[in-house]
Design a protein around this motif. Structure first.
Motif, PDB file in Angstrom:
ATOM      1  N   UNK A 126       0.837  -1.210   0.000  1.00 52.01           N
ATOM      2  CA  UNK A 126       0.000   0.000   0.000  1.00 52.01           C
ATOM      3  C   UNK A 126       0.871   1.259   0.000  1.00 52.01           C
ATOM      4  N   UNK A 127       1.973   1.215   0.729  1.00 57.54           N
ATOM      5  CA  UNK A 127       2.888   2.367   0.766  1.00 57.54           C
ATOM      6  C   UNK A 127       3.585   2.546  -0.582  1.00 57.54           C
ATOM      7  N   UNK A 128       3.964   1.461  -1.235  1.00 57.30           N
ATOM      8  CA  UNK A 128       4.561   1.554  -2.574  1.00 57.30           C
ATOM      9  C   UNK A 128       3.565   2.160  -3.563  1.00 57.30           C
ATOM     10  N   UNK A 129       2.298   1.784  -3.429  1.00 61.67           N
ATOM     11  CA  UNK A 129       1.245   2.347  -4.281  1.00 61.67           C
ATOM     12  C   UNK A 129       1.059   3.830  -3.960  1.00 61.67           C
ATOM     13  N   UNK A 130       1.025   4.167  -2.674  1.00 62.04           N
ATOM     14  CA  UNK A 130       0.850   5.564  -2.244  1.00 62.04           C
ATOM     15  C   UNK A 130       1.953   6.459  -2.790  1.00 62.04           C
ATOM     16  N   UNK A 131       3.164   5.912  -2.875  1.00 62.83           N
ATOM     17  CA  UNK A 131       4.303   6.685  -3.384  1.00 62.83           C
ATOM     18  C   UNK A 131       4.452   6.575  -4.899  1.00 62.83           C
ATOM     19  N   UNK A 132       3.446   5.999  -5.542  1.00 60.24           N
ATOM     20  CA  UNK A 132       3.421   5.845  -7.007  1.00 60.24           C
ATOM     21  C   UNK A 132       4.573   5.009  -7.548  1.00 60.24           C
ATOM     22  N   UNK A 133       5.061   4.065  -6.736  1.00 56.70           N
ATOM     23  CA  UNK A 133       6.104   3.155  -7.197  1.00 56.70           C
ATOM     24  C   UNK A 133       5.507   1.886  -7.796  1.00 56.70           C
ATOM     25  N   UNK A 134       4.292   1.530  -7.381  1.00 55.36           N
ATOM     26  CA  UNK A 134       3.540   0.402  -7.932  1.00 55.36           C
ATOM     27  C   UNK A 134       2.149   0.881  -8.299  1.00 55.36           C
ATOM     28  N   UNK A 135       1.542   0.229  -9.275  1.00 49.20           N
ATOM     29  CA  UNK A 135       0.174   0.553  -9.680  1.00 49.20           C
ATOM     30  C   UNK A 135      -0.798   0.127  -8.583  1.00 49.20           C
ATOM     31  N   UNK A 136      -1.910   0.820  -8.474  1.00 47.49           N
ATOM     32  CA  UNK A 136      -2.914   0.537  -7.445  1.00 47.49           C
ATOM     33  C   UNK A 136      -3.461  -0.883  -7.531  1.00 47.49           C
ATOM     34  N   UNK A 137      -3.384  -1.512  -8.684  1.00 47.06           N
ATOM     35  CA  UNK A 137      -3.878  -2.886  -8.821  1.00 47.06           C
ATOM     36  C   UNK A 137      -3.110  -3.859  -7.926  1.00 47.06           C
ATOM     37  N   UNK A 138      -1.908  -3.496  -7.486  1.00 47.71           N
ATOM     38  CA  UNK A 138      -1.119  -4.359  -6.599  1.00 47.71           C
ATOM     39  C   UNK A 138      -1.840  -4.579  -5.268  1.00 47.71           C
ATOM     40  N   UNK A 139      -2.583  -3.574  -4.801  1.00 50.41           N
ATOM     41  CA  UNK A 139      -3.330  -3.732  -3.551  1.00 50.41           C
ATOM     42  C   UNK A 139      -4.362  -4.857  -3.664  1.00 50.41           C
ATOM     43  N   UNK A 140      -5.029  -4.922  -4.785  1.00 45.37           N
ATOM     44  CA  UNK A 140      -6.037  -5.964  -5.001  1.00 45.37           C
ATOM     45  C   UNK A 140      -5.387  -7.345  -5.106  1.00 45.37           C
ATOM     46  N   UNK A 141      -4.236  -7.409  -5.759  1.00 44.15           N
ATOM     47  CA  UNK A 141      -3.518  -8.680  -5.875  1.00 44.15           C
ATOM     48  C   UNK A 141      -3.189  -9.212  -4.482  1.00 44.15           C
ATOM     49  N   UNK A 142      -2.701  -8.338  -3.619  1.00 48.48           N
ATOM     50  CA  UNK A 142      -2.347  -8.754  -2.248  1.00 48.48           C
ATOM     51  C   UNK A 142      -3.596  -9.205  -1.494  1.00 48.48           C
ATOM     52  N   UNK A 143      -4.676  -8.471  -1.637  1.00 42.99           N
ATOM     53  CA  UNK A 143      -5.920  -8.841  -0.927  1.00 42.99           C
ATOM     54  C   UNK A 143      -6.429 -10.215  -1.327  1.00 42.99           C
ATOM     55  N   UNK A 144      -6.163 -10.612  -2.574  1.00 40.05           N
ATOM     56  CA  UNK A 144      -6.649 -11.896  -3.083  1.00 40.05           C
ATOM     57  C   UNK A 144      -5.617 -13.020  -3.015  1.00 40.05           C
ATOM     58  N   UNK A 145      -4.470 -12.761  -2.435  1.00 41.83           N
ATOM     59  CA  UNK A 145      -3.411 -13.766  -2.356  1.00 41.83           C
ATOM     60  C   UNK A 145      -3.773 -14.864  -1.355  1.00 41.83           C
ATOM     61  N   UNK A 146      -3.239 -16.082  -1.556  1.00 43.46           N
ATOM     62  CA  UNK A 146      -3.517 -17.177  -0.620  1.00 43.46           C
ATOM     63  C   UNK A 146      -3.050 -16.837   0.792  1.00 43.46           C
ATOM     64  N   UNK A 147      -3.882 -17.111   1.741  1.00 45.50           N
ATOM     65  CA  UNK A 147      -3.568 -16.804   3.146  1.00 45.50           C
ATOM     66  C   UNK A 147      -2.916 -17.991   3.855  1.00 45.50           C
ATOM     67  N   UNK A 148      -3.051 -19.210   3.299  1.00 45.45           N
ATOM     68  CA  UNK A 148      -2.440 -20.404   3.890  1.00 45.45           C
ATOM     69  C   UNK A 148      -1.626 -21.134   2.854  1.00 45.45           C
TER      70      UNK A 148
END
Length: 149
Positions: A127-149
């Motif tokens: 989220x901080x990388x996205x906030x600083x415009x180093x990564x696209x905002x779509x990265x936040x969604x990728x992380x939210x949908x990543x496997x938790x186990x």
């Protein structure tokens, strides 16, 4: 030029998966920088940066998920301890402290217990990388949908 950034998810059938950020080097796609926090919910976590992590030599089960592209000038491929811009962002996001009291603890109970681990930290880091415009905002969604186990 840009570099691809990945989320490494080290799977576990019993415990939360361990998450780390992976940036392959420009010269060898099996070797690259891993940025993570290591520790436990009992003892807390510490930042860990391995600039020459060889993914081909790991024996743990893992999944590699593309997060996006970052500018090539934000990553330094080097064993020297030059702190590059992406590492500066990682170190600016506090590693989680202990969030679970031991059974024999005399500490007053916390209600409700909110466990904080490497997954929470990676979520904040991305989220901080996205906030600083180093990564696209779509990265936040990728992380939210990543496997938790």
């Amino acid at each position: 030029m840009s570099r691809t950034v990945f989320l490494l998810v080290f799977r576990s059938p019993l415990f939360p998966a361990h998450w780390a950020l992976w940036i392959p080097s420009a010269d060898d796609k099996n070797v690259g920088k891993v940025i993570e926090v290591d520790g436990s919910v009992h003892t807390g976590f510490e930042h860990s940066i391995d600039p020459v992590f060889d993914l081909s030599k790991t024996t743990r089960t893992f999944v590699v998920i593309k997060l996006g592209e970052i500018s090539d000038d934000t990553v330094v491929d080097s064993e020297s301890r030059i702190i590059d811009p992406i590492e500066q962002v990682a170190l600016s996001v506090p590693a989680p402290g202990p969030t679970l009291n031991p059974v024999a603890s005399n500490a007053p109970p916390k209600a409700p217990v909110q466990l904080s681990n490497c997954q929470n930290w990676i979520t904040k880091f991305v989220a901080e990388l996205v906030c600083r415009n180093l990564l696209d905002a779509s990265a936040n969604e990728v992380v939210q949908n990543a496997p938790k186990n």
